[in-house]
Scaffold this motif. Structure first.
Motif, PDB file in Angstrom:
ATOM      1  N   ARG A 188       8.971  26.033 -29.562  1.00  0.00           N
ATOM      2  CA  ARG A 188       8.704  26.292 -30.981  1.00  0.00           C
ATOM      3  C   ARG A 188      10.018  26.363 -31.763  1.00  0.00           C
ATOM      4  NH1 ARG A 188       4.270  28.490 -33.525  1.00  0.00           N
ATOM      5  NH2 ARG A 188       3.328  28.874 -31.472  1.00  0.00           N
ATOM      6  N   THR A 236       0.212  25.574 -33.106  1.00  0.00           N
ATOM      7  CA  THR A 236      -0.018  26.240 -31.826  1.00  0.00           C
ATOM      8  C   THR A 236      -0.953  25.398 -30.981  1.00  0.00           C
ATOM      9  OG1 THR A 236       0.299  28.429 -32.802  1.00  0.00           O
ATOM     10  CG2 THR A 236      -0.896  28.331 -30.714  1.00  0.00           C
ATOM     11  N   ASP A 248       7.532  29.549 -26.820  1.00  0.00           N
ATOM     12  CA  ASP A 248       8.352  30.012 -27.937  1.00  0.00           C
ATOM     13  C   ASP A 248       9.686  29.265 -28.009  1.00  0.00           C
ATOM     14  OD1 ASP A 248       6.466  31.790 -28.839  1.00  0.00           O
ATOM     15  OD2 ASP A 248       7.313  33.528 -27.789  1.00  0.00           O
ATOM     16  N   VAL A 250       5.203  22.897 -36.959  1.00  0.00           N
ATOM     17  CA  VAL A 250       4.830  23.485 -35.677  1.00  0.00           C
ATOM     18  C   VAL A 250       3.382  23.968 -35.711  1.00  0.00           C
ATOM     19  CG1 VAL A 250       5.331  25.272 -33.986  1.00  0.00           C
ATOM     20  CG2 VAL A 250       7.204  24.196 -35.257  1.00  0.00           C
ATOM     21  N   THR A 268      11.317  23.737 -34.642  1.00  0.00           N
ATOM     22  CA  THR A 268      11.704  24.203 -35.979  1.00  0.00           C
ATOM     23  C   THR A 268      13.090  23.698 -36.337  1.00  0.00           C
ATOM     24  OG1 THR A 268      10.322  26.176 -35.735  1.00  0.00           O
ATOM     25  CG2 THR A 268      12.054  26.247 -37.402  1.00  0.00           C
TER      26      THR A 268
END
Length: 255
Positions: free
Chosen positions: A69, A81, A66, A79, A73
């Protein structure tokens, strides 16, 4: 010359995790090695910057963390997974961005735009997929003392440079083979064994070239695969171990 050379291209940065504690991230005191800072920038930011300067117009990053991530961003990256392994993440990247697609990794700390543009220019036009590699003598001239895993062939010992070009839709056929190579990357003879007994004998007797081996692997997958040799030895230096991070920090600190 590759169709992507000299024009904008799409790129995918692999920044997933193998699970557990990453020794390099722990050594650097961060949650993921993509977040290690060098010269005021994270590894992820450095790689994205090199890709943009080389002409990338769309960049996606495959993440499983996270914090990464959020960092992606903030860098205005698409992005995705991360899947169960790099080859599956590339498959997802191709489904999202299409081909041609340049693939690299977030730990490619020294990546430079000229390495990318040279790779795209040198990739054969007929190749469905191409991989960048560097010879051992070229690597050791650029980074004396570095320790890498080498594939030893009749035309020299080679190390991968974490740059791949998936040029055509047919290139997805290489991903199943990549998954097998991932599993055997520290045991080159198992990779070569997939070529058949005759080719294995040529490898064991020192008569198989890297170019011939990769071309034959491509034929087995039903596509044209090419090895592209780079003159930039540092292109083979990624950050897999704490010693690699020390080396990269030293190289960046040099005037």
């Amino acid at each position: 010359m590759s169709a992507s050379a000299g024009q904008g291209f799409s790129a995918l940065i692999l920044a997933g995790s193998r699970g557990g504690v990453d020794p390099v991230a722990a050594y650097a005191g961060v949650s993921h090695k993509a977040l290690i800072e060098l010269d005021g920038q994270t590894l992820l930011a450095r790689v994205a910057k090199a890709l943009r300067e080389a002409g990338a117009t769309q960049i996606a990053v495959s993440v499983s963390d996270d914090t990464v991530r959020a960092a992606a961003t903030a860098l205005d990256l698409t992005v995705l997974t991360a899947a169960s392994g790099p080859s599956c993440s590339v498959r997802d990247g191709i489904e999202t961005l299409g081909t041609p697609l340049l693939v690299t990794t977030a730990d490619h700390a020294l990546l430079r735009p000229e390495w990318i543009t040279r790779f795209l220019a040198d990739a054969p036009a007929h190749a469905d997929v191409a991989a960048l590699l560097a010879r051992q003598d070229v690597i050791e001239a650029a980074a004396p003392g570095t320790r890498r895993t080498y594939l030893r062939f009749a035309d020299g010992a080679w190390s991968g440079c974490n740059l791949f070009h998936f040029a055509t839709p047919r290139s997805v056929a290489a991903l199943d083979l990549w998954a097998q190579v991932e599993a055997d990357r520290k045991r080159p003879w198992r990779i070569v064994r997939r070529l058949g007994i005759g080719t294995l004998v040529r490898y064991m007797s020192g008569r198989l070239t890297l170019v011939a081996a990769l071309a034959h692997l491509g034929r087995l997958a039903g596509l044209h695969a090419a090895a592209v040799a780079t003159p930039f030895g540092l292109a083979a230096v990624d950050v897999d171990k704490p010693a690699d991070l020390d080396l990269v920090r030293d190289l960046i600190a040099r005037p």
